[in-house]
Design a protein around this motif. Structure first.
Motif, PDB file in Angstrom:
ATOM      1  N   LEU A 249       0.838  -1.158  -0.135  1.00  0.00           N
ATOM      2  CA  LEU A 249       0.057   0.010   0.013  1.00  0.00           C
ATOM      3  C   LEU A 249       0.729   1.240   0.024  1.00  0.00           C
TER       4      LEU A 249
ATOM      5  N   SER B   7       4.967   4.947   6.763  1.00  0.00           N
ATOM      6  CA  SER B   7       5.705   3.513   7.010  1.00  0.00           C
ATOM      7  C   SER B   7       4.961   2.595   7.764  1.00  0.00           C
TER       8      SER B   7
ATOM      9  N   ASN C 190       5.501  -0.895  10.163  1.00  0.00           N
ATOM     10  CA  ASN C 190       6.091  -1.870  10.892  1.00  0.00           C
ATOM     11  C   ASN C 190       5.384  -2.931  11.327  1.00  0.00           C
TER      12      ASN C 190
ATOM     13  N   ILE D 196      -5.489   6.473   0.880  1.00  0.00           N
ATOM     14  CA  ILE D 196      -4.557   5.595   1.442  1.00  0.00           C
ATOM     15  C   ILE D 196      -5.038   4.792   2.807  1.00  0.00           C
TER      16      ILE D 196
ATOM     17  N   GLU E 261      -7.485   2.101   1.886  1.00  0.00           N
ATOM     18  CA  GLU E 261      -6.782   0.934   1.696  1.00  0.00           C
ATOM     19  C   GLU E 261      -6.309   0.383   2.818  1.00  0.00           C
ATOM     20  N   ILE E 262      -5.426   1.003   3.795  1.00  0.00           N
ATOM     21  CA  ILE E 262      -5.024   0.519   4.961  1.00  0.00           C
ATOM     22  C   ILE E 262      -5.845  -0.218   5.830  1.00  0.00           C
TER      23      ILE E 262
ATOM     24  N   LYS F 225      -7.174  -3.567   4.306  1.00  0.00           N
ATOM     25  CA  LYS F 225      -6.059  -4.720   4.266  1.00  0.00           C
ATOM     26  C   LYS F 225      -5.714  -5.199   5.675  1.00  0.00           C
TER      27      LYS F 225
ATOM     28  N   PRO G 278      -5.771  -6.713   9.508  1.00  0.00           N
ATOM     29  CA  PRO G 278      -6.533  -7.922   9.824  1.00  0.00           C
ATOM     30  C   PRO G 278      -7.906  -7.572  10.497  1.00  0.00           C
TER      31      PRO G 278
ATOM     32  N   LYS H 155      -0.206  -6.820  15.117  1.00  0.00           N
ATOM     33  CA  LYS H 155       1.295  -6.439  15.392  1.00  0.00           C
ATOM     34  C   LYS H 155       1.501  -5.733  14.223  1.00  0.00           C
ATOM     35  N   SER H 156       0.583  -5.170  13.493  1.00  0.00           N
ATOM     36  CA  SER H 156       1.025  -4.118  12.420  1.00  0.00           C
ATOM     37  C   SER H 156       0.696  -2.808  12.745  1.00  0.00           C
ATOM     38  N   MET H 157       1.696  -1.801  12.506  1.00  0.00           N
ATOM     39  CA  MET H 157       1.692  -0.385  12.907  1.00  0.00           C
ATOM     40  C   MET H 157       2.059   0.541  11.436  1.00  0.00           C
ATOM     41  N   PHE H 158       0.710   1.156  11.184  1.00  0.00           N
ATOM     42  CA  PHE H 158       1.138   2.208  10.106  1.00  0.00           C
ATOM     43  C   PHE H 158       1.343   3.681  10.640  1.00  0.00           C
ATOM     44  N   ASN H 159       2.274   4.422   9.829  1.00  0.00           N
ATOM     45  CA  ASN H 159       2.441   5.616  10.266  1.00  0.00           C
ATOM     46  C   ASN H 159       2.253   6.610   9.159  1.00  0.00           C
ATOM     47  N   ILE H 160       1.093   7.487   9.155  1.00  0.00           N
ATOM     48  CA  ILE H 160       0.827   8.256   7.961  1.00  0.00           C
ATOM     49  C   ILE H 160       0.633   9.605   8.425  1.00  0.00           C
TER      50      ILE H 160
ATOM     51  N   ASP I 141     -30.361  -6.100 -28.364  1.00  0.00           N
ATOM     52  CA  ASP I 141     -28.988  -6.494 -27.715  1.00  0.00           C
ATOM     53  C   ASP I 141     -28.028  -7.042 -28.767  1.00  0.00           C
TER      54      ASP I 141
ATOM     55  N   THR J 297     -26.970  -4.955 -31.707  1.00  0.00           N
ATOM     56  CA  THR J 297     -25.801  -4.019 -31.434  1.00  0.00           C
ATOM     57  C   THR J 297     -24.416  -4.709 -31.580  1.00  0.00           C
TER      58      THR J 297
END
Lengths: 367, 367
Positions: free
Chosen positions: A272, A301, A303, B73, B76-77, B80, B82, B102-107, B268, B271
């Motif tokens: 993504l 980012s 992690n 974004i 989308e995060i 995706k 869990p 255990k997933s960490m996004f930073n935006i 149809d 056509t």
């Protein structure tokens, strides 16, 4: 010529040969399907000179004859006609009159004599496998062939028969995909390179039935697939395939066991943050019991940690996420083993028996 | 700010406001969703200055605050991550940290103060209808608005309330689509033109449930839709709509009853022989008990007969097949009535109560 088909038989037959009709060509005869009912059976043929498909269709022959008609428009007409008997009749000017219930189409065709039949292939060297296995083995490797034509050999797949095993190999310079199938009975040694396009098209018409089989015949220049009422003939790519054995190695410094789905979802999330054409790698940091996946881009980012088992050294390595995703998506195992040497050396994803081997080159990254 | 959501609540909320995020804009703040948890509720807002959507989302407010983050974004995060609790936390630099398992996004985000809230609308004139009816009435007319901006008025739909009926009208210069819904209770007279884009987007977030209702409020410049936990506010198109009554007429020379599906399938098929941008019409020849459809193009010809009942004169008339197909697809009736005057005058497809009226202009043809 006058033929009568059920819609479903006609639709199925047209759908099969349509796979050999080129989307763009300057020779309008190649855009045609040949309908040949000169003998006591009805055969449909399409042939783009590299790949040819011929299939027998059930139907009533009221009057013998043959005609070549535009494949695309013919297939669209058949699809949109009512679900009933369809009659195809030709006149002396090569017009095809297609009737069904109260609907009557009139399409101009071409003389069947202008059409190139598919070449006769000597049926000596042969292997037999379930259609479903062939379909699978193509889908599990085809993504690793090269997309462009710069190196012709990379646009095909190696089909190698040795010691009663079929090995299928695809590579594009960044990765290799290898699948091996055990063959029943004794087979001659064979080593040919089959065009990727042929394999893509044939995988779409093979059955999912494990009891349906396909006979594959090999000559020096051609490969022939024979199944159900259909034969597919393709030219081979000429030349010597890459020596892959010297690229494979069983040495490693680090071995990881990881849950495939967890790993795949994690990489999928990472993509993504990576825009297309952006060469940003994902960075994988392996320590005891843990795999940390990191990506850092202009967007943001990520992690993420995944629990793993590990043997050997810690390692940090970068990958193009697409290559990992492509391989992981076609592996059936729930738990997979990944073998690593160092951050510059290829990684291997493979099972114990080496029924599958996926080699992926790492990419540089800034830690 | 620190908020905790279930994935499904978050996904639903983001999906709703995303409909008001412009795909292309030079103002990056318009590409954002505002997350506002400054009070005791969580509101998501998106606003492209024409169309604004605000929805309330269930979630835990651990720490109050607000932030604007890139809608695409962020969505989308969320999609995706869990299927578990998702936490959104902000720091003093307007970074949003999105964690799940255990997933960490930073935006990086933007200060919420830069965001334009949707305008306050006076709630005086109002109608109430089931969400499903509004969704249907939009889908049954929207295809008749003009695709390009040459005439702004044609890019919207007339919403007219009179005599406790809502009439929705779309027209593009070649055809008119009209649908009428009876309203419960007494309603003020209203006549506004709503942008097609607003209607397209709102139809995607309305429920299919006939028991769920939507309140629609009207002012001189805005329309407000209020349903579930969501409000949608849109500017109106200013100006006088076309006088459609003088285009409608109940005189006819020929009236046809035909099976809708048979007629639709037949057009149809026709056509297939007409390439895009080719202005070829289909020709319809109506005689007692029979409708013959003909098309003749460079690709080939089609002749088809349909059994009909007819009152009045025989007629031969040409149409753009797309206009007929668009109208026939959204009519629920199995048998339909078509009213014709002559080969130059518009045809009408309508039911007895005029719950629907589709007017289509004919085209010239060479017989």
């Amino acid at each position: 010529m006058k033929l009568i088909f059920t819609k479903s038989n006609l639709l199925k037959g047209v759908g099969i040969v349509l796979k050999a009709v080129p989307t763009r060509t300057t020779m309008s005869i190649l855009e045609c399907i040949l309908i040949d009912a000169t003998a006591n059976e009805i055969k449909f043929t399409a042939n783009d000179m590299e790949l040819g498909i011929e299939t027998k269709i059930e139907g009533d022959i009221v009057e013998k004859g043959k005609i070549a008609i535009d494949a695309k428009i013919f297939s669209e007409i058949v699809r949109k006609l009512p679900d009933n008997d369809i009659t195809i009749e030709t006149d002396s000017n090569y017009n095809a009159i297609i009737t069904c219930e109260k609907s009557m189409f009139n399409i101009s065709g071409k003389a069947g004599d202008d059409f190139s039949y598919i070449p006769m292939i000597e049926k000596s060297k042969c292997i037999t496998i379930p259609q479903f296995y062939l379909k699978e083995v193509i889908n599990q490797t085809i993504f690793s062939i090269a997309a462009n034509d710069n190196n012709k050999m990379m646009t095909g797949e190696l089909f190698e028969v040795r010691d009663n095993e079929l090995k299928v190999v695809a590579l594009d310079g960044h990765r290799i995909a290898i699948r091996t199938i055990k063959l029943d009975g004794k087979a001659d040694d064979i080593k040919v390179v089959v065009p990727g396009k042929t394999l893509n098209e044939i995988s779409k018409i093979l059955s999912n039935d494990v009891d349906a089989i396909v006979n594959i015949y090999f000559t020096n220049n051609h490969i022939l697939f024979e199944f159900d009422n259909t034969i597919v003939v393709s030219r081979l790519i000429e030349g010597e395939y890459f020596k892959i054995n010297q690229m494979l190695s069983s040495d490693y410094e680090t071995k990881i066991f990881v849950n495939k789905k967890e790993f795949l979802n994690c990489i999928d999330r990472a993509t993504l943050l990576i825009k297309e054409n952006d060469k940003k790698p994902i960075i994988i940091n392996v320590t005891d019991g843990s795999l940390e996946l990191k990506v850092n881009s202009a967007i943001g980012s990520l992690n993420e940690n995944i629990d793993i088992s590990k043997e050997g050294k810690d390692i940090m390595i970068g990958f193009n996420p697409k290559f990992l995703i492509d391989a992981l998506r076609v592996i059936e195992d729930e738990e997979i083993s990944i073998y690593l040497v160092n951050s510059k050396a290829p990684c291997f994803i493979k099972d114990k028996e080496e029924k599958y081997i996926y080699l992926i080159l790492p990419v540089n990254f800034n830690a």
